[in-house]
Design a protein around this motif. Structure first.
Motif, PDB file in Angstrom:
ATOM      1  N   PRO A  48       4.967  -2.070   1.044  1.00 55.21           N
ATOM      2  CA  PRO A  48       4.688  -3.366   0.420  1.00 55.21           C
ATOM      3  C   PRO A  48       4.350  -4.511   1.382  1.00 55.21           C
ATOM      4  N   PHE A  49       4.602  -4.378   2.709  1.00 53.11           N
ATOM      5  CA  PHE A  49       4.414  -5.508   3.604  1.00 53.11           C
ATOM      6  C   PHE A  49       2.950  -5.669   4.016  1.00 53.11           C
ATOM      7  N   PHE A  50       2.429  -4.684   4.717  1.00 52.28           N
ATOM      8  CA  PHE A  50       1.032  -4.755   5.116  1.00 52.28           C
ATOM      9  C   PHE A  50       0.086  -4.212   4.058  1.00 52.28           C
ATOM     10  N   LYS A  51       0.655  -3.362   3.183  1.00 50.99           N
ATOM     11  CA  LYS A  51      -0.125  -2.693   2.141  1.00 50.99           C
ATOM     12  C   LYS A  51      -1.263  -1.863   2.743  1.00 50.99           C
TER      13      LYS A  51
END
Length: 388
Positions: A48-51
């Motif tokens: 979910p952070f950098f995707k």
């Protein structure tokens, strides 16, 4: 769906229930904490952070176990070659007057007997057992097509091993089922030959009661009676007799040659209510005693009605009892089967595997083949006990 969700509210509610702080039990939604399994497409492919980074599988577990079928003391001394097994039977001669004390001469004088007047022979008969059935299990497995799912040959080999274990398990279960078919046919033959006892009817008649099968399984007095009667047959079978086999053959079954199969539900009920009962303890200590969960069909709930029933058709059963149409025997309430180890056996057996690689399609073709032939000998002792 997201891989990681916030569950602080769920944790607080669970702690509140555990400490007794909540007024009533709380409905706790564990959807985000406890996984019941989904397809991989149902989860997010990226973190979910950098995707940008793909989520990884931390571990692959292959849930498959090797299954060993129950041979029920039937699979033994099997022959790969030949088509028939011949069994020879002997009838014992009868006693005659002892000529050593023959005083049939004049005035009671001793009368010598000629040794050449002996004409009695031991009667000998024989039966031929034959007939076999065969089946196979065949599969194909990919070789090249699934390499993209693994990062090393070892990983892929572990997956492929699971395929072969599954095939072997299928074969073991199929073999176990054929053994059960032979055993159930032996019970049907014993029933057809009059070698069966309805212990529940015997008990109800003797005690002027009307117990049902379900009630009887919770009645200590009936269970004691049943165990006592089964034990009595075990003891009597060890003596030379003709009463425990359909052919009226003069034979006996010592404890080490006797097989006692008991329906698990009856055995468990006896364990519960007759823990200190001498008769019950002697039965379970027999060298060839074993519990059987069901004879033919477990059903969905392992009910007594399902597990205790056999429904077998064998044309040869008509020769045992002409009144049985088409050799079909259906009996429910069977709780135990006592038989000589010679009563039912596998006389013929063969199994082999084959495998070939198809280079054009890059698949491996694998097969397992078997051939089995069982025999039931009405000269050997066998008694079925049931509740109806």
């Amino acid at each position: 769906m997201a891989i990681i969700e916030q569950i602080s509210a769920l944790v607080n509610d669970a702690v509140s229930d555990a400490l007794g702080k909540s007024q009533n039990i709380t409905e706790l939604d564990t959807t985000n904490l406890v996984s019941l399994g989904k397809k991989i497409a149902d989860f997010d492919a990226y973190e979910p952070f950098f995707k940008s980074l793909s989520n990884r599988i931390a571990r692959t577990v292959y849930f498959v176990r090797s299954y060993n079928g129950n041979d029920r003391h039937i699979l033994r001394d099997e022959h790969d070659y030949g088509a028939f097994v011949q069994k020879v039977y002997y009838n014992m001669p009868q006693a005659t007057d002892n000529p050593t004390y023959n005083h049939s001469g004049a005035n009671g004088a001793f009368q010598q007997a000629s040794p050449y007047d002996v004409e009695t022979t031991v009667e000998v008969s024989s039966m031929i057992f034959g007939g076999q059935g065969t089946w196979t299990v065949e599969i194909i497995r990919p070789v090249e097509q699934i390499k993209t799912a693994f990062t090393s040959p070892a990983e892929m080999a572990a997956f492929v091993d699971g395929i072969y274990v599954t095939v072997d398990n299928a074969f073991e279960l199929e073999l176990e089922s054929t053994v059960a078919l032979a055993d159930n046919t032996a019970m049907a033959c014993a029933i057809a030959g009059g070698q069966a006892r309805n212990l529940l009817k015997e008990y109800n008649d003797k005690h002027s009661t009307t117990l049902s099968a379900v009630q009887a399984l919770e009645n200590a007095d009936f269970l004691k009676y049943a165990s006592m009667e089964i034990n009595r047959v075990v003891d009597n079978m060890s003596r030379m007799s003709t009463v425990f086999n359909a052919k009226g053959y003069e034979t006996f079954t010592p404890p080490d040659r006797l097989v006692l199969e008991m329906l698990s539900q009856f055995a468990s009920a006896s364990d519960m209510y007759l823990q200190a009962d001498t008769f019950h303890n002697e039965l379970v200590k027999l060298p060839n005693f074993e519990k059987v969960p069901y004879w033919q069909r477990a059903g969905k709930d392992f009910t007594f009605a399902d597990c205790s029933t056999i429904d077998v058709k064998n044309e040869a059963i008509t020769s045992v009892n002409e009144s049985i149409t088409n050799g079909a025997v259906k009996q429910s309430g069977i709780i135990a089967f006592i038989h000589d180890i010679e009563n039912v056996a596998a006389y013929f057996g063969e199994r082999h595997s084959w495998e070939i690689f198809n280079p054009r399609s890059d698949v491996m073709v694998h097969g397992e083949k078997a051939r089995k032939g069982f025999a039931i000998d009405g000269h050997a002792n066998a008694v079925v006990f049931y509740m109806a």
